[in-house]
Write an enzyme that holds these catalytic residues in place. Sequence first.
Site, PDB file in Angstrom:
ATOM      1  N   HIS A 261       0.810  -1.216   0.000  1.00 49.55           N
ATOM      2  CA  HIS A 261       0.000   0.000   0.000  1.00 49.55           C
ATOM      3  C   HIS A 261       0.842   1.266   0.000  1.00 49.55           C
ATOM      4  CE1 HIS A 261       0.715  -0.989   4.272  1.00 49.55           C
ATOM      5  NE2 HIS A 261       0.736   0.321   4.452  1.00 49.55           N
TER       6      HIS A 261
ATOM      7  N   HIS B   4       7.160   6.881   5.127  1.00 48.39           N
ATOM      8  CA  HIS B   4       6.517   6.366   3.921  1.00 48.39           C
ATOM      9  C   HIS B   4       5.707   7.479   3.278  1.00 48.39           C
ATOM     10  CE1 HIS B   4       3.625   5.654   7.241  1.00 48.39           C
ATOM     11  NE2 HIS B   4       2.736   6.054   6.338  1.00 48.39           N
TER      12      HIS B   4
ATOM     13  N   HIS C 153       2.210   8.812   0.816  1.00 46.91           N
ATOM     14  CA  HIS C 153       0.863   8.609   0.289  1.00 46.91           C
ATOM     15  C   HIS C 153       0.627   9.635  -0.814  1.00 46.91           C
ATOM     16  CE1 HIS C 153      -0.475   5.911   3.568  1.00 46.91           C
ATOM     17  NE2 HIS C 153       0.297   6.666   4.339  1.00 46.91           N
TER      18      HIS C 153
ATOM     19  N   HIS D 249       4.958  10.592   5.804  1.00 44.29           N
ATOM     20  CA  HIS D 249       4.727  10.317   7.220  1.00 44.29           C
ATOM     21  C   HIS D 249       6.007   9.784   7.850  1.00 44.29           C
ATOM     22  CE1 HIS D 249       0.114   9.676   6.552  1.00 44.29           C
ATOM     23  NE2 HIS D 249       0.469  10.947   6.568  1.00 44.29           N
TER      24      HIS D 249
ATOM     25  N   THR E 217      -3.700   5.697   9.735  1.00 41.74           N
ATOM     26  CA  THR E 217      -4.563   5.936   8.574  1.00 41.74           C
ATOM     27  C   THR E 217      -4.785   4.684   7.730  1.00 41.74           C
ATOM     28  OG1 THR E 217      -2.675   6.649   7.229  1.00 41.74           O
ATOM     29  CG2 THR E 217      -3.886   8.361   8.445  1.00 41.74           C
ATOM     30  N   ILE E 218      -4.309   3.542   8.207  1.00 42.59           N
ATOM     31  CA  ILE E 218      -4.597   2.256   7.584  1.00 42.59           C
ATOM     32  C   ILE E 218      -5.042   1.296   8.682  1.00 42.59           C
ATOM     33  CG2 ILE E 218      -2.923   2.586   5.721  1.00 42.59           C
ATOM     34  CD1 ILE E 218      -1.084   0.623   7.235  1.00 42.59           C
TER      35      ILE E 218
END
Length: 260
Positions: free
Chosen positions: A100, A126, A128, A145, A211-212
């Site tokens: 992801h 990571h 997004h 993040h 957020t996951i």
Amino acid sequence: MDANTKTILFFVVFFIDLFSPNILFVYAREIGNKPLFTYKQKTEKGPAEWGKLDPQWKVCSTGKIQSPIDLTDERVSLIHDQALSKHYKPASAVIQSRGHDVMVSWKGDGGKITIHQTDYKLVQCHWHSPSEHTINGTSYDLELHMVHTSASGKTTVVGVLYKLGEPDEFLTKILNGIKGVGKKEIDLGIVDPRDIRFETNNFYRYIGSLTIPPCTEGVIWTVQKRVLYFFCFCYRLIIFVTPYINIFWIFVFVFWCMLM
């Protein structure tokens, strides 16, 4: 092809990207060929359904302080917190795809941040795309993040937003790792988290969640107010190494490389 034509083509491609959010479909955390969850809205495994996919993910639906949010002056605090300090340093790191997202993990001691006298060790960062947080309703092209944990297991995340523009020092330095990233770790050598340019003079602060899935709450969020810039080539590479069904952008990328 002359420089002016290339510039025109770039902006045509950019605005198609900007106004075509439905082109991208993201699948995450695959077992075999079956994704456990996706980022695609209004699907059986999309964000609105995460809390129903696994009993341990229930808080994704029932939580009261879920992230991400729209950062507005009415909703969160915009502060310069003297109780926050950063103490980052260069350390050995690796890069890999988690399905992801693309993650850089520090194997050595990459330093820490201190919030109200509690130390939080830097673990990984990571990306997004597009940004998960918005500022006064505005979404950005990329969000970084930086994940930290305390000795007691508490989590704090630093968020940095980006828009297309000039090359970013941190992304440029790890570009070769991004090009070759996969499920296996790639050694990046020494990586300096200070190159991320996280600033402590103005930021948004609130208590939210991961957020996951499993959407764990109680995460301290610090999102930098200043929006940084990054070069489009890094942006596309990050998108390509995550599992997007995105034939359109593969075509655009190949076509653009032919023009260079």
